[in-house]
Design an enzyme around this catalytic site. Sequence first.
Site, PDB file in Angstrom:
ATOM      1  N   TRP A 102      40.435 -33.795  65.267  1.00  0.00           N
ATOM      2  CA  TRP A 102      40.988 -32.516  64.769  1.00  0.00           C
ATOM      3  C   TRP A 102      41.113 -31.422  65.985  1.00  0.00           C
ATOM      4  CZ3 TRP A 102      43.865 -32.997  60.984  1.00  0.00           C
ATOM      5  CH2 TRP A 102      43.609 -33.757  60.016  1.00  0.00           C
ATOM      6  N   ASP A 179      37.548 -23.784  64.317  1.00  0.00           N
ATOM      7  CA  ASP A 179      38.092 -24.594  63.058  1.00  0.00           C
ATOM      8  C   ASP A 179      36.722 -24.985  62.370  1.00  0.00           C
ATOM      9  OD1 ASP A 179      38.899 -26.378  61.166  1.00  0.00           O
ATOM     10  OD2 ASP A 179      40.038 -27.584  62.545  1.00  0.00           O
ATOM     11  N   LYS A 203      38.108 -29.076  51.947  1.00  0.00           N
ATOM     12  CA  LYS A 203      36.754 -30.021  52.205  1.00  0.00           C
ATOM     13  C   LYS A 203      35.531 -29.249  51.564  1.00  0.00           C
ATOM     14  CE  LYS A 203      39.575 -32.058  55.003  1.00  0.00           C
ATOM     15  NZ  LYS A 203      39.787 -31.574  56.423  1.00  0.00           N
TER      16      LYS A 203
HETATM   17  C1  LIG Z   1      40.832 -31.679  57.465  1.00  0.00           C
HETATM   18  C2  LIG Z   1      40.920 -31.077  58.610  1.00  0.00           C
HETATM   19  C3  LIG Z   1      42.011 -30.374  59.026  1.00  0.00           C
HETATM   20  C4  LIG Z   1      43.458 -30.769  58.671  1.00  0.00           C
HETATM   21  O1  LIG Z   1      43.561 -29.839  57.556  1.00  0.00           O
HETATM   22  P1  LIG Z   1      44.879 -29.838  56.773  1.00  0.00           P
HETATM   23  O2  LIG Z   1      44.590 -28.999  55.580  1.00  0.00           O
HETATM   24  O3  LIG Z   1      45.079 -31.244  56.247  1.00  0.00           O
HETATM   25  O4  LIG Z   1      45.936 -29.294  57.445  1.00  0.00           O
HETATM   26  C5  LIG Z   1      41.830 -29.791  60.368  1.00  0.00           C
HETATM   27  N1  LIG Z   1      40.684 -29.520  60.939  1.00  0.00           N
HETATM   28  C6  LIG Z   1      39.747 -30.070  60.316  1.00  0.00           C
HETATM   29  C7  LIG Z   1      38.145 -30.131  61.047  1.00  0.00           C
HETATM   30  C8  LIG Z   1      39.527 -30.950  59.165  1.00  0.00           C
HETATM   31  O5  LIG Z   1      38.618 -31.461  58.545  1.00  0.00           O
END
Ligand SMILES: *Cc1c(COP(=O)(O)O)cnc(C)c1O
Length: 368
Positions: A102, A179, A203
């Site tokens: 990511w 993030d 998540k």
């Molecule tokens: C799932 C995830 C993403 C991407 O998320 P989307 O909502 O599909 O754009 C980005 N960063 C992390 C750490 C993730 O777990």
Amino acid sequence: MSRAYNFSPGPAMLPESVLLQARDTMLEYGDAGASIVEISHRGPEFIEIAAQAEADLRALLSIPAEYAVLFLPGGATTQQALLPLNFADPGQRADYVLTGHWGATATRQARPYVDLNVAASSEDDGYRSIPPVESWRLSDGAAYVHVTANETIHGVEFRPAAPGGHAFPDTGDVPLFADFSSSIASEPIDVSRFGAIYAGAQKNLGPVGIGVVIVRRDLLERAGQPRADIFDYRLQLAADSMLNTPPTWNWYVAGLTFRWMLEEGGVEEFARRSDEKAKLLYAAIDGSGGWYRNEVDPAVRSRMNVPFFLPDPALDAPFLAEAREAGLVGLKGHRVVGGMRASIYNPMPLAGVQALVDHMRDFQRRHG
Ligand SMILES: *Cc1c(COP(=O)(O)O)cnc(C)c1O
């Protein structure tokens, strides 16, 4: 089949009580005379839902007043593209630290807008570690430093609170952007250490389709880059994240999830439960005599996403089929890593992880 233990990485398991409330209000919300998905975002019912969701998230994460909270449509990837537009001058330096898939995705969203510097990366190590902070090549005058708090696919997590765990760096006057998509609300964090924190909801916060951005208000005064109104965090804040029609359903269910987390005891309680669940699962892997393997540096193993391998990929399909029969779903690993992955976010009870560990022991006994 009734509801299984769902180890899916995202969209992920939600608390049953949240789903039951969502089911009821899907038909009629209070005395609105209509479903929650049929009423205006400008009406009193939804304004109240939105305000309560923000208040609950602020309480849950102890968000200081000098931070704004935005609820925005789309996912974490959307925010990865909007951060440079809002906070970097055109072509300005921005530092990225890559500890998994990511982080690399974030660089692809930002590269068109900034002079992107990969300040550190564990790619050569197969993203199984976090490079020591002393080795990071941070730039003077960077717009920000970007990290991924928990790498959902590779199972690598910054663990500031853990003994021997990897702390977030002190980046001085350069704001730290993180993030937190897959670990937000799983342990207390000191929000004031960050310029911005963002997360897609699917998540650990609720349903897919909405993201949360927590940003230090003074950073919103930065000029950033030419951008459409709809991509402008300042304008979204001024409009209470309702510059256009927001994803009301997703926002509502996320709010129910925040409320559930508060009622369960908040982030301290989820930190305790997460440690207990992760310890149980890693102990089963490490105690299998090398039959199951997790290859991440133990100091930075994720508490949320646990990738693991069987001794022979030919065993993957039977492992998954028999897991399903045992009421365990969502265990297939991401294609870039392979093997298995158990995602054990806040709604996953200890009993679910115990059922997985029992299945792992049983499977090894029969196939080992
Ligand atoms: C799932 C995830 C993403 C991407 O998320 P989307 O909502 O599909 O754009 C980005 N960063 C992390 C750490 C993730 O777990």
